[in-house]
Design a protein around this motif. Sequence first.
Motif, PDB file in Angstrom:
ATOM      1  N   SER A  54       0.813  -1.204   0.000  1.00 27.74           N
ATOM      2  CA  SER A  54       0.000   0.000   0.000  1.00 27.74           C
ATOM      3  C   SER A  54       0.853   1.263   0.000  1.00 27.74           C
ATOM      4  O   SER A  54       1.894   1.322   0.632  1.00 27.74           O
ATOM      5  CB  SER A  54      -0.910   0.014   1.234  1.00 27.74           C
ATOM      6  OG  SER A  54      -1.600   1.248   1.327  1.00 27.74           O
ATOM      7  N   VAL A  55       0.388   2.275  -0.718  1.00 28.10           N
ATOM      8  CA  VAL A  55       1.097   3.559  -0.749  1.00 28.10           C
ATOM      9  C   VAL A  55       0.557   4.521   0.313  1.00 28.10           C
ATOM     10  O   VAL A  55       1.092   5.619   0.483  1.00 28.10           O
ATOM     11  CB  VAL A  55       1.018   4.219  -2.142  1.00 28.10           C
ATOM     12  CG1 VAL A  55       1.706   3.350  -3.170  1.00 28.10           C
ATOM     13  CG2 VAL A  55      -0.430   4.485  -2.529  1.00 28.10           C
ATOM     14  N   VAL A  56      -0.475   4.116   1.009  1.00 27.42           N
ATOM     15  CA  VAL A  56      -1.018   4.966   2.065  1.00 27.42           C
ATOM     16  C   VAL A  56      -0.736   4.304   3.412  1.00 27.42           C
ATOM     17  O   VAL A  56      -0.402   3.125   3.486  1.00 27.42           O
ATOM     18  CB  VAL A  56      -2.534   5.189   1.889  1.00 27.42           C
ATOM     19  CG1 VAL A  56      -2.797   5.912   0.580  1.00 27.42           C
ATOM     20  CG2 VAL A  56      -3.299   3.873   1.945  1.00 27.42           C
ATOM     21  N   ILE A  57      -0.879   5.078   4.450  1.00 21.26           N
ATOM     22  CA  ILE A  57      -0.632   4.565   5.798  1.00 21.26           C
ATOM     23  C   ILE A  57      -1.691   3.526   6.157  1.00 21.26           C
ATOM     24  O   ILE A  57      -2.884   3.799   6.078  1.00 21.26           O
ATOM     25  CB  ILE A  57      -0.652   5.713   6.821  1.00 21.26           C
ATOM     26  CG1 ILE A  57       0.511   6.679   6.580  1.00 21.26           C
ATOM     27  CG2 ILE A  57      -0.622   5.167   8.242  1.00 21.26           C
ATOM     28  CD1 ILE A  57       1.874   6.119   6.888  1.00 21.26           C
ATOM     29  N   ILE A  58      -1.253   2.349   6.554  1.00 21.91           N
ATOM     30  CA  ILE A  58      -2.139   1.251   6.926  1.00 21.91           C
ATOM     31  C   ILE A  58      -1.800   0.810   8.343  1.00 21.91           C
ATOM     32  O   ILE A  58      -0.634   0.550   8.646  1.00 21.91           O
ATOM     33  CB  ILE A  58      -1.995   0.064   5.966  1.00 21.91           C
ATOM     34  CG1 ILE A  58      -2.398   0.468   4.545  1.00 21.91           C
ATOM     35  CG2 ILE A  58      -2.822  -1.123   6.446  1.00 21.91           C
ATOM     36  CD1 ILE A  58      -3.867   0.791   4.380  1.00 21.91           C
ATOM     37  N   THR A  59      -2.822   0.700   9.186  1.00 22.49           N
ATOM     38  CA  THR A  59      -2.593   0.251  10.558  1.00 22.49           C
ATOM     39  C   THR A  59      -3.277  -1.076  10.879  1.00 22.49           C
ATOM     40  O   THR A  59      -3.144  -1.586  11.985  1.00 22.49           O
ATOM     41  CB  THR A  59      -3.077   1.312  11.562  1.00 22.49           C
ATOM     42  OG1 THR A  59      -4.490   1.484  11.408  1.00 22.49           O
ATOM     43  CG2 THR A  59      -2.374   2.648  11.328  1.00 22.49           C
ATOM     44  N   THR A  60      -3.995  -1.633   9.924  1.00 24.32           N
ATOM     45  CA  THR A  60      -4.737  -2.882  10.124  1.00 24.32           C
ATOM     46  C   THR A  60      -3.861  -4.070   9.767  1.00 24.32           C
ATOM     47  O   THR A  60      -3.387  -4.150   8.630  1.00 24.32           O
ATOM     48  CB  THR A  60      -5.998  -2.899   9.254  1.00 24.32           C
ATOM     49  OG1 THR A  60      -6.759  -1.733   9.516  1.00 24.32           O
ATOM     50  CG2 THR A  60      -6.816  -4.145   9.523  1.00 24.32           C
ATOM     51  N   PRO A  61      -3.648  -5.000  10.684  1.00 26.72           N
ATOM     52  CA  PRO A  61      -2.769  -6.142  10.405  1.00 26.72           C
ATOM     53  C   PRO A  61      -3.163  -6.927   9.154  1.00 26.72           C
ATOM     54  O   PRO A  61      -2.285  -7.376   8.411  1.00 26.72           O
ATOM     55  CB  PRO A  61      -2.889  -7.007  11.663  1.00 26.72           C
ATOM     56  CG  PRO A  61      -3.239  -6.040  12.745  1.00 26.72           C
ATOM     57  CD  PRO A  61      -4.108  -5.027  12.096  1.00 26.72           C
ATOM     58  N   SER A  62      -4.456  -7.096   8.911  1.00 19.87           N
ATOM     59  CA  SER A  62      -4.897  -7.926   7.787  1.00 19.87           C
ATOM     60  C   SER A  62      -4.534  -7.327   6.429  1.00 19.87           C
ATOM     61  O   SER A  62      -4.581  -8.020   5.416  1.00 19.87           O
ATOM     62  CB  SER A  62      -6.405  -8.155   7.863  1.00 19.87           C
ATOM     63  OG  SER A  62      -7.104  -6.923   7.769  1.00 19.87           O
ATOM     64  N   ARG A  63      -4.166  -6.070   6.410  1.00 21.08           N
ATOM     65  CA  ARG A  63      -3.800  -5.411   5.154  1.00 21.08           C
ATOM     66  C   ARG A  63      -2.329  -5.575   4.797  1.00 21.08           C
ATOM     67  O   ARG A  63      -1.884  -5.104   3.757  1.00 21.08           O
ATOM     68  CB  ARG A  63      -4.121  -3.920   5.253  1.00 21.08           C
ATOM     69  CG  ARG A  63      -5.607  -3.608   5.427  1.00 21.08           C
ATOM     70  CD  ARG A  63      -6.408  -3.792   4.158  1.00 21.08           C
ATOM     71  NE  ARG A  63      -5.914  -2.960   3.088  1.00 21.08           N
ATOM     72  CZ  ARG A  63      -6.257  -1.686   2.911  1.00 21.08           C
ATOM     73  NH1 ARG A  63      -7.095  -1.116   3.754  1.00 21.08           N
ATOM     74  NH2 ARG A  63      -5.765  -1.002   1.912  1.00 21.08           N
TER      75      ARG A  63
END
Length: 124
Positions: free
Chosen positions: A101-110
Amino acid sequence: QVQLVESGGGLVQAGGSLRLSCAASGRTFSRYAMGWFRQAPGKEREFVAVITWTGGSTYYADSVKGRFTISRDNAKNTVYLQMDSLKPEDTAVYYCAATISVVIITTPSRYDYWGQGTQVTVSS
């Protein structure tokens, strides 16, 4: 395909510091955003910090903001987590993870790839 190996965990007294490292294999490491997560016994895995693939943006969980610093060295295929002013509640297994992902992700499943984890224990 990215393989991740964490190191640097250990036992430290409250108020102390540790620096975790996550070494990545694969030529495309620099294209992945990298995150750190942690999981304490009996609790769900929780987000700690993330850094974009350029290193230009970072984001932290409120519980570690001001105490932890995430950084990366794309030339060394390594991401770091500097942990200062450690507290007993920081005790957990710490995992690094990679997402395209190019955006900030905080969800483990992502997150697409995970390391095996490194234990951090903070004594009071």
